[in-house]
Design a protein around this motif. Structure first.
Motif, PDB file in Angstrom:
ATOM      1  N   ALA A 199       5.666 -19.903  26.724  1.00  0.00           N
ATOM      2  CA  ALA A 199       5.690 -19.636  25.278  1.00  0.00           C
ATOM      3  C   ALA A 199       6.289 -18.266  25.002  1.00  0.00           C
ATOM      4  O   ALA A 199       7.116 -18.103  24.095  1.00  0.00           O
ATOM      5  N   TRP A 200       5.890 -17.293  25.776  1.00  0.00           N
ATOM      6  CA  TRP A 200       6.432 -15.940  25.629  1.00  0.00           C
ATOM      7  C   TRP A 200       7.943 -15.937  25.860  1.00  0.00           C
ATOM      8  O   TRP A 200       8.702 -15.323  25.098  1.00  0.00           O
ATOM      9  N   ASN A 201       8.386 -16.628  26.883  1.00  0.00           N
ATOM     10  CA  ASN A 201       9.811 -16.637  27.234  1.00  0.00           C
ATOM     11  C   ASN A 201      10.667 -17.399  26.232  1.00  0.00           C
ATOM     12  O   ASN A 201      11.898 -17.309  26.285  1.00  0.00           O
ATOM     13  N   SER A 202      10.026 -18.134  25.319  1.00  0.00           N
ATOM     14  CA  SER A 202      10.779 -18.825  24.272  1.00  0.00           C
ATOM     15  C   SER A 202      11.077 -17.917  23.077  1.00  0.00           C
ATOM     16  O   SER A 202      11.853 -18.288  22.193  1.00  0.00           O
ATOM     17  N   LEU A 203      10.473 -16.733  23.052  1.00  0.00           N
ATOM     18  CA  LEU A 203      10.676 -15.813  21.929  1.00  0.00           C
ATOM     19  C   LEU A 203      12.102 -15.265  21.911  1.00  0.00           C
ATOM     20  O   LEU A 203      12.692 -14.986  22.951  1.00  0.00           O
ATOM     21  N   LYS A 204      12.635 -15.096  20.713  1.00  0.00           N
ATOM     22  CA  LYS A 204      13.998 -14.581  20.540  1.00  0.00           C
ATOM     23  C   LYS A 204      14.160 -13.211  21.204  1.00  0.00           C
ATOM     24  O   LYS A 204      15.168 -12.950  21.873  1.00  0.00           O
ATOM     25  N   ALA A 205      13.183 -12.338  21.021  1.00  0.00           N
ATOM     26  CA  ALA A 205      13.280 -10.988  21.588  1.00  0.00           C
ATOM     27  C   ALA A 205      13.356 -11.026  23.106  1.00  0.00           C
ATOM     28  O   ALA A 205      14.070 -10.225  23.720  1.00  0.00           O
ATOM     29  N   VAL A 206      12.627 -11.952  23.710  1.00  0.00           N
ATOM     30  CA  VAL A 206      12.658 -12.081  25.177  1.00  0.00           C
ATOM     31  C   VAL A 206      14.014 -12.599  25.621  1.00  0.00           C
ATOM     32  O   VAL A 206      14.627 -12.071  26.561  1.00  0.00           O
ATOM     33  N   LYS A 207      14.493 -13.616  24.951  1.00  0.00           N
ATOM     34  CA  LYS A 207      15.798 -14.197  25.302  1.00  0.00           C
ATOM     35  C   LYS A 207      16.926 -13.177  25.143  1.00  0.00           C
ATOM     36  O   LYS A 207      17.906 -13.206  25.909  1.00  0.00           O
ATOM     37  N   ASN A 208      16.787 -12.290  24.166  1.00  0.00           N
ATOM     38  CA  ASN A 208      17.836 -11.295  23.915  1.00  0.00           C
ATOM     39  C   ASN A 208      17.618  -9.992  24.675  1.00  0.00           C
ATOM     40  O   ASN A 208      18.298  -8.995  24.416  1.00  0.00           O
ATOM     41  N   ASN A 209      16.656 -10.011  25.589  1.00  0.00           N
ATOM     42  CA  ASN A 209      16.387  -8.839  26.432  1.00  0.00           C
ATOM     43  C   ASN A 209      16.029  -7.610  25.595  1.00  0.00           C
ATOM     44  O   ASN A 209      16.513  -6.493  25.830  1.00  0.00           O
ATOM     45  N   GLN A 210      15.132  -7.821  24.625  1.00  0.00           N
ATOM     46  CA  GLN A 210      14.697  -6.748  23.733  1.00  0.00           C
ATOM     47  C   GLN A 210      13.177  -6.540  23.832  1.00  0.00           C
ATOM     48  O   GLN A 210      12.460  -6.526  22.831  1.00  0.00           O
ATOM     49  N   ILE A 211      12.715  -6.373  25.076  1.00  0.00           N
ATOM     50  CA  ILE A 211      11.311  -6.084  25.355  1.00  0.00           C
ATOM     51  C   ILE A 211      11.235  -4.696  25.976  1.00  0.00           C
ATOM     52  O   ILE A 211      11.962  -4.398  26.937  1.00  0.00           O
ATOM     53  N   TYR A 212      10.367  -3.852  25.443  1.00  0.00           N
ATOM     54  CA  TYR A 212      10.256  -2.475  25.910  1.00  0.00           C
ATOM     55  C   TYR A 212       8.801  -2.126  26.216  1.00  0.00           C
ATOM     56  O   TYR A 212       7.875  -2.578  25.531  1.00  0.00           O
ATOM     57  N   ALA A 213       8.641  -1.328  27.250  1.00  0.00           N
ATOM     58  CA  ALA A 213       7.347  -0.720  27.557  1.00  0.00           C
ATOM     59  C   ALA A 213       7.435   0.766  27.257  1.00  0.00           C
ATOM     60  O   ALA A 213       8.462   1.391  27.531  1.00  0.00           O
ATOM     61  N   VAL A 214       6.368   1.330  26.694  1.00  0.00           N
ATOM     62  CA  VAL A 214       6.355   2.762  26.400  1.00  0.00           C
ATOM     63  C   VAL A 214       5.130   3.412  27.044  1.00  0.00           C
ATOM     64  O   VAL A 214       4.178   2.737  27.446  1.00  0.00           O
ATOM     65  N   ASP A 215       5.183   4.720  27.150  1.00  0.00           N
ATOM     66  CA  ASP A 215       4.046   5.488  27.646  1.00  0.00           C
ATOM     67  C   ASP A 215       3.074   5.690  26.486  1.00  0.00           C
ATOM     68  O   ASP A 215       3.096   6.703  25.787  1.00  0.00           O
ATOM     69  N   ALA A 216       2.225   4.678  26.291  1.00  0.00           N
ATOM     70  CA  ALA A 216       1.306   4.707  25.155  1.00  0.00           C
ATOM     71  C   ALA A 216       0.278   5.820  25.287  1.00  0.00           C
ATOM     72  O   ALA A 216      -0.098   6.458  24.295  1.00  0.00           O
ATOM     73  N   ASN A 217      -0.187   6.058  26.505  1.00  0.00           N
ATOM     74  CA  ASN A 217      -1.239   7.053  26.702  1.00  0.00           C
ATOM     75  C   ASN A 217      -0.802   8.440  26.243  1.00  0.00           C
ATOM     76  O   ASN A 217      -1.598   9.203  25.693  1.00  0.00           O
ATOM     77  N   SER A 218       0.466   8.767  26.457  1.00  0.00           N
ATOM     78  CA  SER A 218       0.957  10.098  26.093  1.00  0.00           C
ATOM     79  C   SER A 218       1.402  10.211  24.645  1.00  0.00           C
ATOM     80  O   SER A 218       1.196  11.251  24.005  1.00  0.00           O
ATOM     81  N   PHE A 219       2.003   9.137  24.099  1.00  0.00           N
ATOM     82  CA  PHE A 219       2.737   9.295  22.845  1.00  0.00           C
ATOM     83  C   PHE A 219       2.342   8.348  21.706  1.00  0.00           C
ATOM     84  O   PHE A 219       2.887   8.479  20.604  1.00  0.00           O
ATOM     85  N   PHE A 220       1.423   7.420  21.941  1.00  0.00           N
ATOM     86  CA  PHE A 220       1.120   6.438  20.897  1.00  0.00           C
ATOM     87  C   PHE A 220      -0.369   6.182  20.671  1.00  0.00           C
ATOM     88  O   PHE A 220      -0.782   5.956  19.539  1.00  0.00           O
ATOM     89  N   SER A 221      -1.173   6.192  21.728  1.00  0.00           N
ATOM     90  CA  SER A 221      -2.576   5.791  21.606  1.00  0.00           C
ATOM     91  C   SER A 221      -3.444   6.815  20.894  1.00  0.00           C
ATOM     92  O   SER A 221      -4.502   6.468  20.364  1.00  0.00           O
ATOM     93  N   LYS A 222      -3.036   8.068  20.894  1.00  0.00           N
ATOM     94  CA  LYS A 222      -3.860   9.147  20.370  1.00  0.00           C
ATOM     95  C   LYS A 222      -3.207   9.768  19.131  1.00  0.00           C
ATOM     96  O   LYS A 222      -1.982   9.884  19.073  1.00  0.00           O
ATOM     97  N   PRO A 223      -4.001  10.214  18.171  1.00  0.00           N
ATOM     98  CA  PRO A 223      -3.437  10.854  16.969  1.00  0.00           C
ATOM     99  C   PRO A 223      -3.099  12.319  17.218  1.00  0.00           C
ATOM    100  O   PRO A 223      -3.577  13.218  16.534  1.00  0.00           O
ATOM    101  N   SER A 224      -2.266  12.550  18.214  1.00  0.00           N
ATOM    102  CA  SER A 224      -1.923  13.917  18.606  1.00  0.00           C
ATOM    103  C   SER A 224      -0.558  14.293  18.044  1.00  0.00           C
ATOM    104  O   SER A 224       0.185  13.449  17.518  1.00  0.00           O
ATOM    105  N   ILE A 225      -0.199  15.569  18.197  1.00  0.00           N
ATOM    106  CA  ILE A 225       1.113  15.996  17.731  1.00  0.00           C
ATOM    107  C   ILE A 225       2.221  15.378  18.573  1.00  0.00           C
ATOM    108  O   ILE A 225       3.385  15.358  18.155  1.00  0.00           O
ATOM    109  N   ARG A 226       1.874  14.827  19.747  1.00  0.00           N
ATOM    110  CA  ARG A 226       2.895  14.150  20.562  1.00  0.00           C
ATOM    111  C   ARG A 226       3.255  12.768  20.017  1.00  0.00           C
ATOM    112  O   ARG A 226       4.157  12.109  20.558  1.00  0.00           O
ATOM    113  N   THR A 227       2.582  12.318  18.950  1.00  0.00           N
ATOM    114  CA  THR A 227       3.046  11.087  18.305  1.00  0.00           C
ATOM    115  C   THR A 227       4.443  11.281  17.725  1.00  0.00           C
ATOM    116  O   THR A 227       5.160  10.293  17.508  1.00  0.00           O
ATOM    117  N   ILE A 228       4.836  12.515  17.476  1.00  0.00           N
ATOM    118  CA  ILE A 228       6.196  12.750  16.962  1.00  0.00           C
ATOM    119  C   ILE A 228       7.215  12.486  18.074  1.00  0.00           C
ATOM    120  O   ILE A 228       8.322  12.004  17.797  1.00  0.00           O
TER     121      ILE A 228
END
Length: 307
Positions: free
Chosen positions: A249-278
């Motif tokens: 089911a996941w592999n049927s998604l348009k984003a997957v087929k178009n190779n538009q899947i990204y992983a990010v360093d959430a712990n450093s830059f997204f999970s916390k309301p820190s100034i590093r969210t910028i």
């Protein structure tokens, strides 16, 4: 009252205290206070009862839900280190009881301490409120001038991203947990919009919530960004390989087929309301508008395309 001794129950607050240059007044942190490196050397007053390094995403979710449903704490208070810290100020949060020490730990800390400290709770749900928390903490610490310098720099970076002309505006789905799926809430939807995308499913300021594959498929994203709370880029790529790589089911998604899947360093830059969210906003800009922000420099290994 002059603040001479601080305990931080919140990693983003710890980062900000170092930015203010008052780390010499910091006498207690949590197990999650890992940035900057020197924060790891501070006495820990909070630790987790869950060893997430040894568990899968599904196991972490199951253990966390079980503890919360049974009314048990997922964080432990080190009473000795807290008493030794003898804080004038405790900084905590009310944003998420899973991500950092919460109301129960603050109450327990105040009950234990013979000298009652001042309490400051940071509870931002968007970028504006993250900026406001910098100003407020600066006022508490008599660091107003430094807080203005920090805020001006952050706002310039935000405006550069937000005000840049965008061409194609892709539909973007950010996922905060992979097994089971959770939406990315709080400040993430706003960051996606500022970076030039149309945020899907969640709204700015919303708490994260569980969603299923049908909802993901129905949203039909052009880009999917995986940011499991507390995981770095490498851990996220690994989780993807073991959980989603062979999911039909996941592999049927348009984003997957178009190779538009990204992983990010959430712990450093997204999970916390820190100034590093910028930094996180700039990472999103490079992902969502790669041609426009090709020359924007972001931290090493802060994101990766998953093929």
């Amino acid at each position: 009252m002059e603040i001479k001794r601080i305990v931080s129950f919140l990693p983003s607050a710890t980062e900000l205290l170092y930015e203010f240059g008052v780390d010499d007044k910091l006498f207690g942190v949590t197990h999650e206070c890992k940035y900057p490196e020197d924060a790891k050397l501070k006495p820990q007053v909070i630790s987790s009862v869950i060893n997430s390094d040894d568990l899968t995403s599904d196991e972490i979710n199951t253990v966390t839900c079980t503890l919360l449903n049974e009314g048990k704490n997922i964080f432990e208070l080190n009473e000795k280190n807290l008493i030794d810290a003898n804080p004038d100020l405790i900084i905590s949060q009310e944003t998420c009881e899973v991500c950092a020490a919460y109301t129960n730990q603050v109450k327990s800390a105040v009950d234990i301490l013979p000298r009652k400290p001042e309490l400051y709770s940071m509870d931002p749900h968007n970028l504006k409120e993250i900026i406001q928390s910098v100003i407020k903490l600066g006022q508490i610490l008599n660091k107003e001038k430094k807080s203005i310098e920090i805020v001006n720099s952050l706002e310039q970076r935000i405006q550069f991203i937000q005000n840049s002309e965008k061409t194609i505006i892709p539909k973007v789905l950010a996922i905060e947990w992979i097994e089971p799926f959770f939406t990315a809430g709080h400040w993430i939807p706003q960051m996606i919009e500022f970076a030039g995308g149309v945020n899907l499913i969640s709204n700015s300021g919303d708490h994260s919530r569980r969603m299923d594959m049908d909802e993901v498929m129905l949203s039909d994203p052009d880009i999917i960004i995986l940011m499991p709370c507390g995981f770095d880029t490498d851990r996220t790529v690994s989780e993807y390989g073991s959980i989603l790589h062979n999911n039909s089911a996941w592999n049927s998604l348009k984003a997957v087929k178009n190779n538009q899947i990204y992983a990010v360093d959430a712990n450093s830059f997204f999970s916390k309301p820190s100034i590093r969210t910028i930094d996180g906003l700039e990472i999103l800009a490079k992902i969502i508008q790669p041609d426009k922000f090709e020359n924007l420099i972001v931290p090493v290994n802060s994101f990766a395309k998953i093929s």
